[in-house]
Structures are given as structure tokens and as C-alpha cells.
Design a protein around this motif. Structure first.
Motif, PDB file in Angstrom:
ATOM      1  N   UNK B  12       2.050   3.979  -5.798  1.00 26.43           N
ATOM      2  CA  UNK B  12       2.362   4.798  -4.625  1.00 26.43           C
ATOM      3  C   UNK B  12       1.066   5.237  -3.939  1.00 26.43           C
ATOM      4  N   UNK B  13       0.066   5.590  -4.745  1.00 25.87           N
ATOM      5  CA  UNK B  13      -1.218   6.020  -4.167  1.00 25.87           C
ATOM      6  C   UNK B  13      -1.945   4.865  -3.487  1.00 25.87           C
ATOM      7  N   UNK B  14      -1.880   3.674  -4.102  1.00 25.91           N
ATOM      8  CA  UNK B  14      -2.576   2.511  -3.527  1.00 25.91           C
ATOM      9  C   UNK B  14      -1.964   2.147  -2.176  1.00 25.91           C
ATOM     10  N   UNK B  15      -0.641   2.146  -2.114  1.00 21.49           N
ATOM     11  CA  UNK B  15       0.039   1.763  -0.864  1.00 21.49           C
ATOM     12  C   UNK B  15       0.059   2.933   0.135  1.00 21.49           C
ATOM     13  N   UNK B  16       0.015   4.150  -0.392  1.00 21.72           N
ATOM     14  CA  UNK B  16      -0.015   5.322   0.477  1.00 21.72           C
ATOM     15  C   UNK B  16       1.357   5.764   0.949  1.00 21.72           C
ATOM     16  N   UNK B  17       2.393   5.363   0.186  1.00 17.54           N
ATOM     17  CA  UNK B  17       3.764   5.724   0.570  1.00 17.54           C
ATOM     18  C   UNK B  17       4.674   5.542  -0.639  1.00 17.54           C
ATOM     19  N   UNK B  30      10.599 -13.193  -7.403  1.00 19.39           N
ATOM     20  CA  UNK B  30       9.813 -12.049  -7.843  1.00 19.39           C
ATOM     21  C   UNK B  30       8.321 -12.407  -7.845  1.00 19.39           C
ATOM     22  N   UNK B  31       7.990 -13.638  -8.287  1.00 24.88           N
ATOM     23  CA  UNK B  31       6.579 -14.067  -8.303  1.00 24.88           C
ATOM     24  C   UNK B  31       6.019 -14.119  -6.879  1.00 24.88           C
ATOM     25  N   UNK B  32       6.832 -14.618  -5.919  1.00 29.09           N
ATOM     26  CA  UNK B  32       6.385 -14.676  -4.513  1.00 29.09           C
ATOM     27  C   UNK B  32       6.089 -13.266  -3.999  1.00 29.09           C
ATOM     28  N   UNK B  33       6.997 -12.347  -4.294  1.00 28.52           N
ATOM     29  CA  UNK B  33       6.831 -10.973  -3.818  1.00 28.52           C
ATOM     30  C   UNK B  33       5.561 -10.348  -4.425  1.00 28.52           C
ATOM     31  N   UNK B  34       5.360 -10.623  -5.711  1.00 32.14           N
ATOM     32  CA  UNK B  34       4.172 -10.089  -6.386  1.00 32.14           C
ATOM     33  C   UNK B  34       2.905 -10.598  -5.699  1.00 32.14           C
ATOM     34  N   UNK B  35       2.887 -11.907  -5.378  1.00 29.42           N
ATOM     35  CA  UNK B  35       1.710 -12.481  -4.697  1.00 29.42           C
ATOM     36  C   UNK B  35       1.487 -11.813  -3.342  1.00 29.42           C
ATOM     37  N   UNK B  36       2.590 -11.637  -2.595  1.00 27.74           N
ATOM     38  CA  UNK B  36       2.487 -11.023  -1.266  1.00 27.74           C
ATOM     39  C   UNK B  36       1.924  -9.594  -1.368  1.00 27.74           C
ATOM     40  N   UNK B  37       2.421  -8.835  -2.346  1.00 33.37           N
ATOM     41  CA  UNK B  37       1.971  -7.443  -2.504  1.00 33.37           C
ATOM     42  C   UNK B  37       0.504  -7.379  -2.927  1.00 33.37           C
ATOM     43  N   UNK B  41      -2.342  -5.650  -0.824  1.00 27.94           N
ATOM     44  CA  UNK B  41      -2.978  -4.485  -1.455  1.00 27.94           C
ATOM     45  C   UNK B  41      -3.784  -4.945  -2.677  1.00 27.94           C
ATOM     46  N   UNK B  42      -5.018  -5.442  -2.452  1.00 27.91           N
ATOM     47  CA  UNK B  42      -5.807  -6.020  -3.555  1.00 27.91           C
ATOM     48  C   UNK B  42      -6.034  -5.049  -4.718  1.00 27.91           C
ATOM     49  N   UNK B  43      -6.007  -3.746  -4.468  1.00 28.05           N
ATOM     50  CA  UNK B  43      -6.217  -2.784  -5.564  1.00 28.05           C
ATOM     51  C   UNK B  43      -5.130  -2.913  -6.637  1.00 28.05           C
ATOM     52  N   UNK B  44      -3.986  -3.483  -6.278  1.00 30.66           N
ATOM     53  CA  UNK B  44      -2.912  -3.679  -7.265  1.00 30.66           C
ATOM     54  C   UNK B  44      -3.343  -4.661  -8.356  1.00 30.66           C
TER      55      UNK B  44
END
Lengths: 138, 80
Positions: B12-17, B30-37, B41-44
Motif C-alpha cells: 500500500x505504501x509503495x503504490x500510495x493507495x 496471475x503471472x501476467x498481472x504480477x509482471x505488470x505490477x 512499481x519496481x519497488x515491489x
């Protein structure tokens, strides 16, 4: 099974009473409390955040897994706190009852160890000079 | 399709929401979504672990997401 997530102080005696069972000769309890230091820093309080629906579901599942591993398990109770906690506050209580003590120790340890791995609850340690989400980074 | 992702703790802090609305292709695992996120947000990527939950259960990488799914990003847990 008695699975709870609460933002109110945990009534430890009530959790213990909930696992009372006439067929059980042993009750084992784990009480996790908030300590005043972590990795050399002075902790002033904790904030727990939970994904409530999933946390309850995962705690229930861990209790069910324990029941499969120890079929003699009579009662299981897990109560986890969320929100702001002060030093000395009770964060989590796990209580189990079984006919004999060895299974009671083993089942109770399995439940708390597994909860710490899979239940979506996050702990933020607040220090005098900052804060850290526990275990977030290697 | 439009996906809504619930965020907790350090995510939540990394994304700011506390939640994120994403437009994704209709076929999204799920793997596609993980890659997109993780791209957005590289800090993830720096977290000890990161999982995606669907309908309040841990989801496998190959699960195909649906618009009505309740999706949450699960950073390293630290209960107990």
C-alpha cells in the motif's frame, strides 16, 4: 473451532475457556505479546493491518490442517489482534485441547508457526525515530 | 478488462493507495498481472516475497483472472 480477528483487547481467559473439553486432558496455549525492542531498536508500539476476510479463512484453514495432522485434537481457538497495540499487549492467542499433552504441544506449535507463514496480517514496528513493516525486505 | 486490486502493508505504501484500478487484456493470468505490477512499481521487486490472492485465497501463477474476481496483493506477512 473458534477463529477470531479483533481490534479490541483479547480476553485470554475467554479463549482458554472456549477450548475446554471433557475429553481433553491437556490444554496448550501460545500467547504472543508485544515486546519493547526489535533488532536492536526500541519499539514504542505496533500497528497490525489485516486483510480480514482472507485472514479469517487462512486461520480457519490452518486449524483444519492441524485437525487432519492430529485427529485427536478436540478444540482449537485462534484469536488475532489488529490495529494499534502497546508494549505488553497480547497480539495473538492459540489454544488447543487434546487427550494427552504431547499432541497438544505439537499441534499448538504447528498452528502458530503456520499462521506466521500464511495469514495475511502485517506488523509495522513504530520506533521513536521511524517505523518499519516487519519482514518486508530481505 | 478492468481489475481492482486491494493493497495492504508495505505494498500500500509503495503504490500510495489502498486500492488500484488496472486496465488489462481480457486474457490475464496471475503471472501476467504480477509482471505488470512489478514493471509499474519496481519497488515491489525488492520485497522478500509477493503473492496475489484471488477471492481471499492464494492464487497460482496460471490462474486466469476474471473481472469480478476480488484481487489482493500480499506482501510478506508478519502476523503473530
Amino acid at each position: 473451532m473458534h477463529i477470531n480477528l479483533t481490534d479490541q483487547p483479547i480476553d485470554v481467559a475467554a479463549v482458554l475457556a472456549s477450548v475446554q473439553d471433557d475429553g481433553a486432558g491437556a490444554v496448550n496455549t501460545f500467547i504472543g505479546t508485544v515486546r519493547n525492542q526489535s533488532t536492536g531498536r526500541r519499539v514504542v508500539r505496533l500497528d497490525y493491518e489485516a486483510y480480514d476476510a482472507m485472514a479469517l479463512k487462512q486461520m480457519q484453514r490452518v486449524a483444519e490442517q492441524a485437525q487432519e495432522k492430529w485427529p485427536m485434537l478436540r478444540q482449537v481457538a485462534v484469536t488475532h489482534r489488529k490495529g494499534r497495540l502497546d508494549i505488553g499487549d497480547v497480539a495473538v492467542v492459540v489454544a488447543v485441547s487434546t487427550p494427552h499433552r504431547a499432541d497438544s504441544f505439537a499441534a499448538c506449535q504447528y498452528i502458530i508457526d503456520t499462521i506466521k507463514q500464511v495469514v495475511p496480517i502485517w506488523k509495522k514496528e513504530e520506533y521513536e525515530d521511524g517505523s518499519v513493516w516487519v519482514a518486508a525486505h530481505p | 478488462m478492468k481489475l481492482k486490486i486491494a493493497l495492504f502493508g508495505i505494498a500500500k505504501e509503495i503504490v500510495g493507495s489502498s486500492s488500484l484500478d488496472l486496465d488489462t487484456p481480457d486474457q490475464q493470468s496471475v503471472a501476467d498481472l504480477m509482471r505488470q505490477l512489478q514493471t509499474q512499481y519496481p519497488a515491489l521487486r525488492e520485497l522478500t516475497s509477493l503473492a496475489i490472492a484471488v477471492n481471499s485465497d492464494y492464487a497460482t501463477d496460471d490462474y486466469q483472472l476474471q473481472e469480478r474476481d476480488e484481487i489482493a496483493l500480499i506482501p510478506p506477512v508478519s502476523g503473530g
